[in-house]
Enzyme design. Structure first.
Site, mmCIF file in Angstrom:
data_model
loop_
_atom_site.group_PDB
_atom_site.id
_atom_site.type_symbol
_atom_site.label_atom_id
_atom_site.label_comp_id
_atom_site.label_asym_id
_atom_site.label_seq_id
_atom_site.Cartn_x
_atom_site.Cartn_y
_atom_site.Cartn_z
ATOM 1 C CG HIS A 183 -61.929 -39.910 49.192
ATOM 2 N ND1 HIS A 183 -60.630 -40.361 49.265
ATOM 3 C CD2 HIS A 183 -62.164 -39.235 50.347
ATOM 4 C CE1 HIS A 183 -60.101 -39.988 50.422
ATOM 5 N NE2 HIS A 183 -61.010 -39.297 51.097
ATOM 6 C CB SER A 235 -65.754 -35.587 53.562
ATOM 7 O OG SER A 235 -65.894 -34.974 54.834
ATOM 8 C CG ASP A 238 -54.288 -31.019 53.797
ATOM 9 O OD1 ASP A 238 -55.433 -30.779 54.183
ATOM 10 O OD2 ASP A 238 -54.008 -31.952 53.025
ATOM 11 C CG MET A 239 -56.793 -27.271 58.493
ATOM 12 S SD MET A 239 -57.070 -26.129 59.859
ATOM 13 C CE MET A 239 -58.846 -26.323 60.100
ATOM 14 C CB ALA A 240 -59.710 -32.766 58.906
ATOM 15 N N GLY A 271 -47.793 -27.811 58.921
ATOM 16 C CA GLY A 271 -47.580 -28.680 57.766
ATOM 17 C C GLY A 271 -46.138 -29.060 57.509
#
Length: 354
Positions: free
Chosen positions: A122, A146, A180-182, A312
């Protein structure tokens, strides 16, 4: 003043506490230092899902053999602008930061770098990596796999992971542009953060074991993709590039973060770096991006908003404030960090901090 149950901690102290905990679990000093530095950055940015809430989990995985303590990290250049970093299942932040070093060198040599990192753990917050690339004058995109915890659009069973994407570009201002993003409405770490603080979550974040929306973080069985089929498509793209393209497990076959901490993760991460000097005048490029920032800031805000921020930018504002005033840490986690306990043997397949 911090909220009840929250302690403000100096960044240097927090990093050292985490470093000592990782070393007590068996991690050598160099990866312990890099991992602690990374987690301090995440908490300072206000992304607590990727900060101290993970320390006990990391310590337990390290102690139980789920991390290679002495990885042989190598770089295989596969073309003029491509390569693969073999991570040997070392600590994710350490391996991926080393991998970024190779990618930066290749981008400066070739103008473009497409570099995969295979067999890593991770890796934490992706903005950490792209920000560093932008500080080296490069445009950067990063993405990583992930474990399967997201229901596909129209489905009721988990298949893909949160599969985040990050972007950064240098400017002629004080800070680069960093995003930054999921590809989910929220990252799994946000669920852990809510659990650790005993807080409910919005019913748009996740579903329970029946596939129904839930506000109880302890009942979450699957996360939801952003914007329905669009987020679903993005997470599929990330899985193909950061997984299948590197010969790694894909989709539902990606290893679980929490179920068996004795096993190595075998995850993938991918960097695409561009040297502006190979496309335009680099100083002019930085100025244009800086102008874009200024023009966005100058836009009249909508009702209910004080200003227009870049994607961000909130994280960068929180980071600066936290570095000056202290970083917010859940008091129970801070107490654990200062204790002699190495890990808590608390992981039940869902990662609850209790």
């Amino acid at each position: 003043m911090a909220e009840p149950g929250i302690t403000l901690v100096d960044a240097a102290e927090l990093k050292e506490l985490m470093k000592k905990k990782f070393m007590a679990a068996g991690l050598p000093e160099a990866p312990a230092e890099e991992t602690a530095k990374h987690l301090t950055y995440a908490d300072a940015c206000g992304i607590h899902s990727h900060g101290t809430v993970l320390v006990a989990y990391y310590a337990e995985r390290i102690a139980k053999g789920g991390v290679n303590l002495a990885p042989n990290i190598t770089f295989e250049k596969t073309g003029a602008a491509s390569g693969i970093v073999h991570g040997d299942n070392g600590m994710g932040q350490y391996v991926c930061n080393k991998g970024l070093d190779y990618a930066i060198d290749l981008a400066k040599e070739s103008g473009v770098a497409a570099v995969g990192v295979e067999k890593t753990g991770h890796s934490g917050m992706l903005s950490y990596y792209v920000k560093r690339a932008a500080e080296n004058g490069l445009v950067a995109i990063a993405m990583c796999q992930s474990d399967p915890m997201v229901v596909p659009y129209g489905g009721s069973e988990n298949y893909f992971g949160t599969n985040p994407i990050a972007f950064a570009a240098p400017t002629d201002l004080e800070k680069p542009v960093v995003f930054d993003m999921a590809t989910t409405v929220q990252a799994w770490g946000k669920i852990l953060d809510a659990r650790s603080k005993g807080k409910a979550i919005p019913d748009t974040w996740a579903v329970d074991q029946n596939g129904d929306p839930t506000t109880d973080p302890n009942e979450v069985a699957g996360l939801l993709p952003i914007a329905g089929p669009k987020g679903y498509g993005l997470m599929m793209m990330v899985d193909v590039i950061a997984g299948s393209l590197l010969g790694l497990p894909f989709g539902k076959h990606v290893s679980s973060m929490y179920e068996d901490l004795t096993q190595k993760r075998n995850l993938g991460q991918f960097y695409i770096l561009l040297d502006p000097a190979r496309f335009t005048d680099p100083a002019a490029f930085k100025h244009r991006v800086g102008e874009m920032v200024a023009e966005l800031h100058a836009i009249k805000p909508a009702s209910g908003f004080k200003s227009v921020r870049l994607p961000g930018e909130g994280s960068q504002i929180r980071y600066q404030k936290a570095m000056e005033d202290g970083i917010e840490v859940a008091t129970e986690i801070y107490d654990y960090l200062r204790s002699d306990t190495v890990h808590l043997d608390m992981y039940d397949g869902k990662g609850a901090f209790a």
